[in-house]
Design an enzyme around this catalytic site. Structure first.
Site, PDB file in Angstrom:
ATOM      1  N   CYS A 118       0.812  -1.230   0.000  1.00 24.46           N
ATOM      2  CA  CYS A 118       0.000   0.000   0.000  1.00 24.46           C
ATOM      3  C   CYS A 118       0.841   1.275   0.000  1.00 24.46           C
ATOM      4  CB  CYS A 118      -0.946  -0.002   1.189  1.00 24.46           C
ATOM      5  SG  CYS A 118      -2.062  -1.428   1.221  1.00 24.46           S
ATOM      6  N   HIS A 250      -3.584   7.133   1.806  1.00 25.93           N
ATOM      7  CA  HIS A 250      -3.958   5.782   1.407  1.00 25.93           C
ATOM      8  C   HIS A 250      -5.365   5.510   1.922  1.00 25.93           C
ATOM      9  CE1 HIS A 250      -4.112   1.553   0.851  1.00 25.93           C
ATOM     10  NE2 HIS A 250      -3.908   1.243   2.121  1.00 25.93           N
ATOM     11  N   ASN A 280     -10.124  -0.268  -0.539  1.00 23.57           N
ATOM     12  CA  ASN A 280      -8.663  -0.210  -0.442  1.00 23.57           C
ATOM     13  C   ASN A 280      -8.067  -0.797  -1.723  1.00 23.57           C
ATOM     14  OD1 ASN A 280      -5.945  -0.603   0.117  1.00 23.57           O
ATOM     15  ND2 ASN A 280      -6.287  -1.364   2.194  1.00 23.57           N
TER      16      ASN A 280
END
Length: 323
Positions: A118, A250, A280
């Protein structure tokens, strides 16, 4: 921070791409033991995009990169560097960036992947920015692209609902001035490997891996690490947090975004949120969120941004950018 003009890596254009299929929580609940209320309450997620068989990490990356080039007013032949962040490459090797290079027609420019899950886009941005400042590249495509749906365990109801697929890209160019990347801080701590990982895959295990996550522990580390690294990056750029126009984080969980803003004493309105629509998307989430905010007019030329992310590894980082 010095007022003297310097060579910086300036964002000249942004682009993004999402798979055709958009899946609501209700649709997911028809296949997984979950509910819309359960997902929204814990994560803020309402939708995610899931790649079809003909949609790959490289195809999404190519589409996002092409849009970023149009926004920058550039041709593919202007690009001399591609850095692609992904944890879900098309193949073990060669790098997915080389497929994108060929798809776009970039005339044999330097192309390679970065793997930091990520945080991958922040790592890729740092690499490209350093190469531009060193004079080894003039125009770079920095891409985050993922098809995380292909490594999810759809029987793990606490985890599979959190992720989606997509890609985001920016064009970076070297320019003399005060705009561009002002500072970047990156970290890693491999001691926490087992809190967020894939149990097999393309390594030496010879097994097909699925994503595993201990969400509560990841949440706790994320809030502490993200607020800390954001302060580090701002201190390096000699900029007070009050001058930040937008946090582009993020997009893991709405509660993490709100908790990080609270810890920084920043209004939630300054945090770009797309987690409700995209879920996500790992390395794609920061550039996807940035392109969304640029496209809808929130982020304007001259705005001061902080991009930040944390992912498996653990890896985490933040970058201060004058847009």
């Amino acid at each position: 921070m010095s007022d003297q003009p310097a060579l910086r890596a300036v964002i000249k254009g942004t682009g993004s791409a999402l798979p055709r299929t958009k899946v609501s929580n209700a649709e997911l609940a028809a296949k997984v033991d979950t509910s819309d209320d359960w997902i929204v309450e814990r994560t803020g997620i309402h939708f995610r995009h899931i790649a079809e068989d003909d949609e790959t990490t490289s195809s999404l990356a190519t589409e996002a990169a092409a849009k970023a080039l149009v926004a920058a007013g550039m041709e593919a032949t202007d690009v001399d560097l591609i850095v692609l962040a992904t944890a879900t490459p098309d193949q073990t090797f060669p790098a997915t960036a080389t497929i994108v290079q060929d798809n776009l027609g970039c005339n044999g420019c330097v192309a390679f992947d970065v793997a930091a899950v990520c945080s991958g886009f922040l790592y890729a941005l740092s690499v490209a920015e350093s190469m531009i400042r060193a004079g080894s590249a003039k125009n770079a495509l920095v891409i985050g692209a993922e098809t995380f749906s292909r490594i999810l365990d759809w029987e793990d109801r606490a985890t599979c609902v959190l992720f989606g697929d997509g890609a985001g890209a920016i064009v970076l160019s070297g320019e003399i001035g005060t705009k561009g990347v002002l500072s970047t801080r990156l970290h890693a701590d491999g001691a926490h490997n087992q809190l967020l990982y894939v149990d097999g895959g393309a390594g030496t295990t010879g097994t097909v891996g699925k994503l595993r996550m201990k969400g509560r522990e990841v949440f706790r580390h994320a809030v502490v690490n993200l607020s800390s690294v954001l302060h580090e990056a701002l201190a390096e750029a000699s900029i007070p947090v009050e001058e930040v126009d937008w946090i582009v984080p993020h997009q893991a969980n709405e509660r993490i975004l709100d908790a990080t803003a609270k810890k920084l004493k920043l209004p939630k309105e300054k945090v770009i949120k797309t987690v409700d629509q995209h879920a996500n998307t790992s390395a794609a989430s920061v550039p996807l969120a940035l392109d969304t905010a640029v496209t809808d007019g929130r982020v304007k030329e001259g705005d001061l941004l902080v991009l930040e992310a944390m992912g498996g590894g653990f890896t985490w980082g933040a970058s201060v950018v004058r847009f």
